[in-house]
Design a protein around this motif. Structure first.
Motif, mmCIF file in Angstrom:
data_model
loop_
_atom_site.group_PDB
_atom_site.id
_atom_site.type_symbol
_atom_site.label_atom_id
_atom_site.label_comp_id
_atom_site.label_asym_id
_atom_site.label_seq_id
_atom_site.Cartn_x
_atom_site.Cartn_y
_atom_site.Cartn_z
ATOM 1 N N UNK A 1 4.574 88.511 -50.432
ATOM 2 C CA UNK A 1 4.666 89.419 -49.284
ATOM 3 C C UNK A 1 3.323 90.085 -48.988
ATOM 4 N N UNK A 2 2.923 90.070 -47.733
ATOM 5 C CA UNK A 2 1.674 90.707 -47.323
ATOM 6 C C UNK A 2 0.455 89.825 -47.454
ATOM 7 N N UNK A 3 0.599 88.623 -48.039
ATOM 8 C CA UNK A 3 -0.546 87.737 -48.215
ATOM 9 C C UNK A 3 -0.497 86.597 -47.202
ATOM 10 N N UNK B 1 10.267 85.035 -32.817
ATOM 11 C CA UNK B 1 9.144 85.951 -33.091
ATOM 12 C C UNK B 1 7.830 85.189 -33.090
ATOM 13 N N UNK B 2 7.843 83.987 -33.655
ATOM 14 C CA UNK B 2 6.621 83.169 -33.685
ATOM 15 C C UNK B 2 6.177 82.802 -32.279
ATOM 16 N N UNK B 3 7.130 82.472 -31.424
ATOM 17 C CA UNK B 3 6.781 82.114 -30.055
ATOM 18 C C UNK B 3 6.145 83.278 -29.304
ATOM 19 N N UNK B 4 6.639 84.477 -29.556
ATOM 20 C CA UNK B 4 6.068 85.651 -28.892
ATOM 21 C C UNK B 4 4.643 85.908 -29.379
ATOM 22 N N UNK B 5 4.408 85.749 -30.695
ATOM 23 C CA UNK B 5 3.063 85.924 -31.236
ATOM 24 C C UNK B 5 2.129 84.873 -30.653
ATOM 25 N N UNK B 6 2.589 83.647 -30.567
ATOM 26 C CA UNK B 6 1.749 82.571 -30.039
ATOM 27 C C UNK B 6 1.404 82.803 -28.566
ATOM 28 N N UNK B 7 2.328 83.408 -27.825
ATOM 29 C CA UNK B 7 2.046 83.720 -26.422
ATOM 30 C C UNK B 7 0.885 84.703 -26.325
ATOM 31 N N UNK B 8 0.892 85.718 -27.199
ATOM 32 C CA UNK B 8 -0.185 86.714 -27.160
ATOM 33 C C UNK B 8 -1.495 86.109 -27.675
ATOM 34 N N UNK C 1 6.033 85.355 -44.392
ATOM 35 C CA UNK C 1 6.854 85.904 -43.307
ATOM 36 C C UNK C 1 5.915 86.330 -42.199
ATOM 37 N N UNK C 2 6.140 85.828 -41.020
ATOM 38 C CA UNK C 2 5.256 86.093 -39.898
ATOM 39 C C UNK C 2 5.144 87.584 -39.618
ATOM 40 N N UNK C 3 3.935 88.087 -39.600
ATOM 41 C CA UNK C 3 3.648 89.484 -39.260
ATOM 42 C C UNK C 3 2.767 89.460 -38.017
ATOM 43 N N UNK C 4 3.375 89.719 -36.881
ATOM 44 C CA UNK C 4 2.655 89.639 -35.625
ATOM 45 C C UNK C 4 1.475 90.579 -35.548
ATOM 46 N N UNK C 5 1.588 91.744 -36.177
ATOM 47 C CA UNK C 5 0.492 92.717 -36.157
ATOM 48 C C UNK C 5 -0.733 92.153 -36.856
ATOM 49 N N UNK C 6 -0.527 91.515 -37.990
ATOM 50 C CA UNK C 6 -1.635 90.921 -38.737
ATOM 51 C C UNK C 6 -2.257 89.772 -37.950
ATOM 52 N N UNK C 7 -1.425 88.884 -37.436
ATOM 53 C CA UNK C 7 -1.926 87.720 -36.710
ATOM 54 C C UNK C 7 -2.740 88.154 -35.497
#
Length: 348
Positions: free
Chosen positions: A146-148, A12-19, A108-114
């Motif tokens: 969570x959420x922070x 999941x982290x790799x996909x976020x980093x790609x975007x 916890x990685x939240x791609x939407x937030x990032x």
């Protein structure tokens, strides 16, 4: 066990980093030598036309404004905040921004937030002519609730040595021109949250008539970047020093732009105080000194201008349709007196 069983999802982290890399690529300027994703970022300054360049670096964070972003689910503005704050910090020494690196950490990685944060960051960087060339997105289970999350930024800029803004050049008779802030910018939020969400018991979506806005939206107004407004003024050498009004307010930051043998005389009432500050002052029953040491009170940047250049600076700001306020002057220091003296009345 796998790493994911401990709460870290590498795929999941790799996909976020790609975007993230795709958004960062839109900010690239000449000098960027490699795409985002390497172990180190590469930047080769284009020094053609420069005579004696000096690098200027700074780092900062957004602070507890992030809690309001989390409460509202809106994260683009804090992305802009971290870039603009850092741009303003090096601007006080006359530097133009070159490149920027970010640090985002959450439990916890939240791609939407990032992605929201990066969207705001990339837009602000592009407006400032600053390349986003790298950074770190860290997932650390157990360290954040969570959420922070936490957000920090690191910037490098450049200025000609002879054009470095130096407080030692300030003289009695120089004038203070204040540029308006958009609100709290990125300072005073620990107190603001205590007053709004604690004392007043408001939710982020509550509409406050005295402010004319939902309180969450008002507190999320982004930190302004002043580089586009003053770069021509700096190029002409019309400013001797500048103060970025951040934590500590005018009282704490203006002396940083002055030599020790002078003092600042600031005329309260010479600029309009935005409604959000009047509202917070009322909620907290705060006195004048506390307000001026905590918030920017509507002035985000102060230019210290020699008297002979004031009309030129004012003309340039008017040409750009930028508001400004003549808020004070430099005087000889008086023994035993504070570095900043206030006259007039703060309009609350």
């Amino acid at each position: 066990m796998r790493y994911a069983d401990a709460g870290v999802n590498i795929s999941a982290a790799n996909e976020v980093k790609r975007r993230i890399a795709a958004m960062a690529g839109k900010t690239f300027r000449r000098g960027v030598l490699a795409p985002v994703g390497g172990f180190g970022a590469l930047f080769r300054p284009e020094w053609k036309g420069w005579r004696d360049p000096v690098l200027v670096a700074s780092a900062d964070g957004v602070g507890t404004k992030l809690k309001i972003a989390s409460a509202t689910g809106i994260h683009t503005t804090v992305g802009a905040d971290i870039v603009n704050h850092c741009v303003n910090d090096i601007l006080t020494q006359g530097a133009q921004p070159l490149f920027f690196l970010d640090y985002i950490a959450m439990g916890k990685l939240d791609g939407r937030v990032v992605e929201q944060v990066m969207e705001g960051m990339s837009r602000a960087a592009k407006r400032a002519g600053c390349a986003l060339i790298g950074g770190e997105t860290a997932e650390m289970p157990g360290l954040y609730a969570p959420g922070e999350y936490d957000l920090a930024g690191f910037i490098v800029g450049a200025v000609e040595r002879k054009k470095i803004l130096d407080p030692r050049r300030v003289r009695p008779g120089d004038v203070f021109l204040g540029l308006p802030s958009s609100g709290l910018h990125t300072n005073g939020y620990s107190l603001a949250r205590k007053l709004v969400f604690g004392a007043a018991k408001l939710g982020p979506n509550a509409y406050v008539a005295e402010v004319g806005n939902k309180i969450g939206a008002e507190l999320l107004k982004p930190h302004r970047a002043y580089w586009p407004l003053v770069k021509n003024i700096l190029a002409r050498g019309w400013v001797s020093s500048m103060a970025h009004i951040t934590g500590g307010g005018i009282t704490g930051n203006l002396p940083r732009a002055l030599p020790r043998n002078v003092r600042a005389v600031v005329e309260l009432g010479s600029w309009p105080v935005p409604p959000i500050f009047r509202y917070l002052a009322k909620l907290g029953e705060m006195d004048r000194e506390e307000l001026l040491e905590t918030f920017n009170m509507g002035v985000g940047m102060i230019l210290v201008v020699p008297a002979k250049h004031v009309s030129r600076v004012e003309a340039e700001l008017k040409r750009r349709r930028e508001k400004f306020f003549l808020i004070g002057r430099v005087e000889n220091a008086a023994r035993g007196k504070p570095a900043v003296a206030y006259t007039g009345t703060l309009p609350l």
